[in-house]
Design an enzyme around this catalytic site. Sequence first.
Site, PDB file in Angstrom:
ATOM      1  N   ASN A  10      38.316 -45.213 -76.948  1.00  0.00           N
ATOM      2  CA  ASN A  10      39.487 -45.972 -76.499  1.00  0.00           C
ATOM      3  C   ASN A  10      39.803 -47.027 -77.560  1.00  0.00           C
ATOM      4  OD1 ASN A  10      41.389 -47.523 -75.187  1.00  0.00           O
ATOM      5  ND2 ASN A  10      39.954 -48.411 -73.709  1.00  0.00           N
ATOM      6  N   LYS A  12      42.219 -49.036 -77.670  1.00  0.00           N
ATOM      7  CA  LYS A  12      42.943 -50.190 -77.102  1.00  0.00           C
ATOM      8  C   LYS A  12      44.152 -50.539 -77.985  1.00  0.00           C
ATOM      9  CE  LYS A  12      38.580 -51.739 -75.269  1.00  0.00           C
ATOM     10  NZ  LYS A  12      37.911 -52.702 -74.437  1.00  0.00           N
ATOM     11  N   HIS A  97      41.673 -48.354 -66.258  1.00  0.00           N
ATOM     12  CA  HIS A  97      40.780 -49.089 -67.164  1.00  0.00           C
ATOM     13  C   HIS A  97      40.684 -50.533 -66.682  1.00  0.00           C
ATOM     14  CE1 HIS A  97      39.265 -51.167 -70.688  1.00  0.00           C
ATOM     15  NE2 HIS A  97      38.714 -50.010 -71.016  1.00  0.00           N
ATOM     16  N   GLU A  99      40.873 -53.279 -68.067  1.00  0.00           N
ATOM     17  CA  GLU A  99      41.896 -54.224 -68.551  1.00  0.00           C
ATOM     18  C   GLU A  99      43.215 -54.015 -67.810  1.00  0.00           C
ATOM     19  OE1 GLU A  99      41.151 -53.195 -72.631  1.00  0.00           O
ATOM     20  OE2 GLU A  99      39.164 -54.084 -72.339  1.00  0.00           O
ATOM     21  N   GLU A 169      32.417 -47.990 -65.845  1.00  0.00           N
ATOM     22  CA  GLU A 169      32.439 -49.052 -66.845  1.00  0.00           C
ATOM     23  C   GLU A 169      32.270 -50.399 -66.142  1.00  0.00           C
ATOM     24  OE1 GLU A 169      34.628 -47.811 -70.613  1.00  0.00           O
ATOM     25  OE2 GLU A 169      36.185 -48.346 -69.193  1.00  0.00           O
ATOM     26  N   GLY A 175      33.204 -54.808 -73.946  1.00  0.00           N
ATOM     27  CA  GLY A 175      33.574 -55.694 -75.051  1.00  0.00           C
ATOM     28  C   GLY A 175      32.722 -56.952 -75.128  1.00  0.00           C
ATOM     29  N   SER A 214      30.101 -51.399 -74.101  1.00  0.00           N
ATOM     30  CA  SER A 214      29.286 -51.767 -75.265  1.00  0.00           C
ATOM     31  C   SER A 214      28.317 -50.670 -75.705  1.00  0.00           C
ATOM     32  CB  SER A 214      28.539 -53.088 -75.001  1.00  0.00           C
ATOM     33  OG  SER A 214      29.474 -54.137 -74.805  1.00  0.00           O
TER      34      SER A 214
END
Length: 257
Positions: A10, A12, A97, A99, A169, A175, A214
């Site tokens: 991904n 992003k 996701h 985010e 996730e 991140g 991560s």
Amino acid sequence: MKRSLTVMGNWKMNGTRGDNESLLRELVFEGKKFPSVEVAVFPPSVFIESVAQQLVGSPVRVGAQDLCEQLKPGAFTGEVLGAMLKELGCRYALVGHSERRHVYGETDERVAAKFVAAQHSGLTPVLCVGEQLAEREAGQTETVLDRQLLAVIDQGGVASLRGALIAYEPVWAIGTGKTASPEQAQAAHAHIRGLIAARDAKIANSICILYGGSVKADNAAELFAQADVDGGLIGGASLKASEFLAICAAAQALHDE
Ligand code: PEP
């Protein structure tokens, strides 16, 4: 031997046309070394077409990071219809996701509608689920996963999970450099598979459940070695060819063992 693993990158909101070209050159060249690993990249939507063109003839697939939940074109400024992504060469679409859920406030219902819309357009959805740190600390991890999964099962039916992928996730691991331990990842994946198995054992057994948060070259092997971990959704480490390729190599090695 582990069943075939999947590694997805991904990107992003990162990269330029030039960055993408050099990253893909390495992936295409080295990607032949991982015949048993399904590899896909998820560029920003404006780059999907050029990425897809560069990947013609390569086994590396392209996916979209998001799509609109509408099923037909119309007056939805700024949105992208699944059929448009399909036309550009996408095979996959991420939905939900963290985010999108936590920065842009997408509800479970909206994520589920996006899942349905992806399938409506012939895209394979990759449903992202995962708890926030406070939820884990409050012992609510399984409740959150159940809620996020059941929203999709309620809208699409359990049969809609056939052929789809799930990415577990944990939000606190995305991140942040903090990875879930292999045991934490395995427990969450087994829980997800169990929830599906209670409704359809065949789908539960075949569905691909990725871990994301991560993942790096140096921790991929132990995470992917877990019984219910079928590969990874990789963020930061997917932007560096050597890191991403090393993660793919770890997946191939587990398959070959
Ligand atoms: C992600 O964005 O899905 C992700 C897992 O990011 P990172 O690998 O950087 O934690």
